[in-house]
Design an enzyme around this catalytic site. Structure first.
Site, PDB file in Angstrom:
ATOM      1  N   TRP A  99       0.833  -1.210   0.000  1.00  0.00           N
ATOM      2  CA  TRP A  99       0.000   0.000   0.000  1.00  0.00           C
ATOM      3  C   TRP A  99       0.864   1.254   0.000  1.00  0.00           C
ATOM      4  CZ3 TRP A  99      -4.335  -1.280  -1.834  1.00  0.00           C
ATOM      5  CH2 TRP A  99      -4.975  -2.462  -1.454  1.00  0.00           C
ATOM      6  N   ASP A 166      -1.595   6.955   6.244  1.00  0.00           N
ATOM      7  CA  ASP A 166      -2.631   5.995   5.868  1.00  0.00           C
ATOM      8  C   ASP A 166      -2.849   5.119   7.102  1.00  0.00           C
ATOM      9  OD1 ASP A 166      -4.111   3.840   4.963  1.00  0.00           O
ATOM     10  OD2 ASP A 166      -2.802   3.357   3.274  1.00  0.00           O
ATOM     11  N   LYS A 190     -11.798  -1.778   7.143  1.00  0.00           N
ATOM     12  CA  LYS A 190     -10.945  -2.619   7.977  1.00  0.00           C
ATOM     13  C   LYS A 190     -11.405  -2.554   9.430  1.00  0.00           C
ATOM     14  CE  LYS A 190      -8.452  -3.277   4.246  1.00  0.00           C
ATOM     15  NZ  LYS A 190      -7.541  -2.279   3.751  1.00  0.00           N
TER      16      LYS A 190
HETATM   17  C1  LIG Z   1      -6.906  -1.894   2.357  1.00  0.00           C
HETATM   18  C2  LIG Z   1      -5.888  -0.850   2.404  1.00  0.00           C
HETATM   19  C3  LIG Z   1      -5.820   0.159   1.430  1.00  0.00           C
HETATM   20  C4  LIG Z   1      -6.740   0.206   0.231  1.00  0.00           C
HETATM   21  O1  LIG Z   1      -7.993   0.600   0.603  1.00  0.00           O
HETATM   22  P1  LIG Z   1      -9.167   0.822  -0.464  1.00  0.00           P
HETATM   23  O2  LIG Z   1     -10.224   1.458   0.366  1.00  0.00           O
HETATM   24  O3  LIG Z   1      -9.549  -0.526  -1.000  1.00  0.00           O
HETATM   25  O4  LIG Z   1      -8.660   1.693  -1.551  1.00  0.00           O
HETATM   26  C5  LIG Z   1      -4.864   1.142   1.581  1.00  0.00           C
HETATM   27  N1  LIG Z   1      -4.014   1.134   2.624  1.00  0.00           N
HETATM   28  C6  LIG Z   1      -4.038   0.184   3.569  1.00  0.00           C
HETATM   29  C7  LIG Z   1      -3.086   0.240   4.707  1.00  0.00           C
HETATM   30  C8  LIG Z   1      -4.986  -0.846   3.486  1.00  0.00           C
HETATM   31  O5  LIG Z   1      -5.027  -1.795   4.432  1.00  0.00           O
END
Ligand SMILES: *Cc1c(COP(=O)(O)O)cnc(C)c1O
Length: 356
Positions: A99, A166, A190
């Site tokens: 990511w 993030d 998540k």
């Molecule tokens: C799942 C995830 C993403 C991607 O998320 P989307 O909402 O599917 O774009 C980005 N960063 C991390 C750390 C993730 O776990």
């Protein structure tokens, strides 16, 4: 049979959150209409957004001067919006996984990118420490929890330049010092809600510093000004998030979530370290409390499929590891119970005793 949901995302939510969201989909606030068929500008829905924002601020102790936004596009669109809104000349990225790499790649289309450190040399099994942050960069981007590799940066680091994180897979799992960040974002699916909404916590006076023209929908200032109501927001996922925020508050807030996460993770990691068959993939000081990754030791590799079937038969769901790591991944978000991780550990112990 009782199922234990260890999926990495979309992932487990408290049963009562799912039930309350389902009930609102049938009849929202006794209106006789579904949450799906009311206007987002209806007088009943505005309080949902307002309360969700208020609970974000309360639970995370967000200081004055920050806005909480609910947007579309997932965390993946934030990979693009962040440089669009913040990168004038140069940005710094910490590369701790797939990511983080994707976020970095997007930034490269906007300007110069400096990678301050990377753990790619060891398949992202650790969080680099003691890296230098270039003071002439516009911001530093980090990924606090690496969902795929099971590593986590559990402290709010000091950065001499605006810090952007993030936090898709560890938001609301611990108290954070929001004042250290210019922006925090994540997909909700998540640890916050169902898929379909992205949360953004942004320091208002960090915005508006780049010289480029930003398309309206990709400009954070648009959404700050309109309180996430510039266009139709994803109402059901926002409602679901609100139900979960109420749940978190009723269960002691993020401090209690952190204690539970530590307890759960200790149970699973202790078993990984004790069991003759398994080995953890992340370095110990970088281990994630949210996504616990492990494999069979080399000499037992051929048993992986067998263990997966064994665990599946006993109600474990989603424990297959990501293809980049292999083996197993037990994602233990807020809604995962101690009973759940004990059931997983019992599988590991029983499988060991059937093997030897
Ligand atoms: C799942 C995830 C993403 C991607 O998320 P989307 O909402 O599917 O774009 C980005 N960063 C991390 C750390 C993730 O776990």
């Amino acid at each position: 049979m009782k199922k234990y949901n260890f999926n990495a995302g979309p992932s487990i939510l408290p049963r009562e959150v799912i039930e309350a969201t389902a009930a609102a989909c049938l009849d929202f606030n006794g209106s006789g209409l579904s949450l799906m068929e009311i206007s987002h500008r209806a007088k009943d829905f505005q309080p949902v957004v307002d309360e969700a924002v208020a609970l974000f601020k309360e639970l995370l102790n967000i200081p004055e001067g920050y806005s909480v936004l609910f947007l579309g596009g997932g965390a993946s669109l934030e990979f693009c919006m962040v440089p669009y809104n913040f990168l004038e000349k140069k940005a710094a990225y910490l590369n701790t996984g797939v990511w983080a790499t994707k976020a970095e790649k997007e930034a490269k289309t906007f300007g110069e990118v400096v990678e301050v450190a990377s753990s790619a040399d060891k398949n992202f099994t650790y969080i680099p420490r003691n890296f230098e942050i270039p003071t002439d960069a516009d911001y530093l981007h980090i990924t606090t929890n690496n969902t795929i590799y099971g590593t986590e940066l559990r402290e709010d680091i000091n950065s001499p330049i605006p810090l952007i994180a993030d936090m898709s897979s560890d938001i609301f799992s611990r108290p954070i010092d929001v004042s250290k960040y210019a922006l925090i974002y994540g997909g909700a699916q998540k640890n916050l809600s169902m898929a379909g909404v992205t949360f953004v916590i942004v320091k208002e006076d960090a915005l508006g510093k780049v010289s480029r023209q930003i398309p309206t929908m990709l400009n954070y200032q648009t959404h700050v000004k309109k309180g996430s109501m510039f266009n139709t927001p994803p109402v059901v996922p926002i409602y679901c998030a609100l139900m979960n925020l109420r749940y978190i508050k009723a269960h002691g807030g993020v401090k209690a979530m952190q204690e539970l996460a530590e307890k759960r993770a200790a149970i699973v990691y202790n078993e990984i370290d004790r069991n003759k068959l398994f080995v953890g993939t992340a370095e110990k000081d970088s281990r994630s409390l949210m996504n616990i990754t492990f494999v069979m030791k080399d000499e037992y590799k051929e048993l992986e499929k067998e263990f997966l079937d064994f665990a599946t038969q006993r109600g474990m769901v989603g424990v297959k590891g990501h293809r980049d790591v292999g083996g197993f991944r037990a994602s233990c978000y807020n809604a995962m119970t101690i009973e759940g991780v004990e059931a997983l550990v019992a599988c590991m112990k029983d499988f060991e005793s059937t093997t030897f």
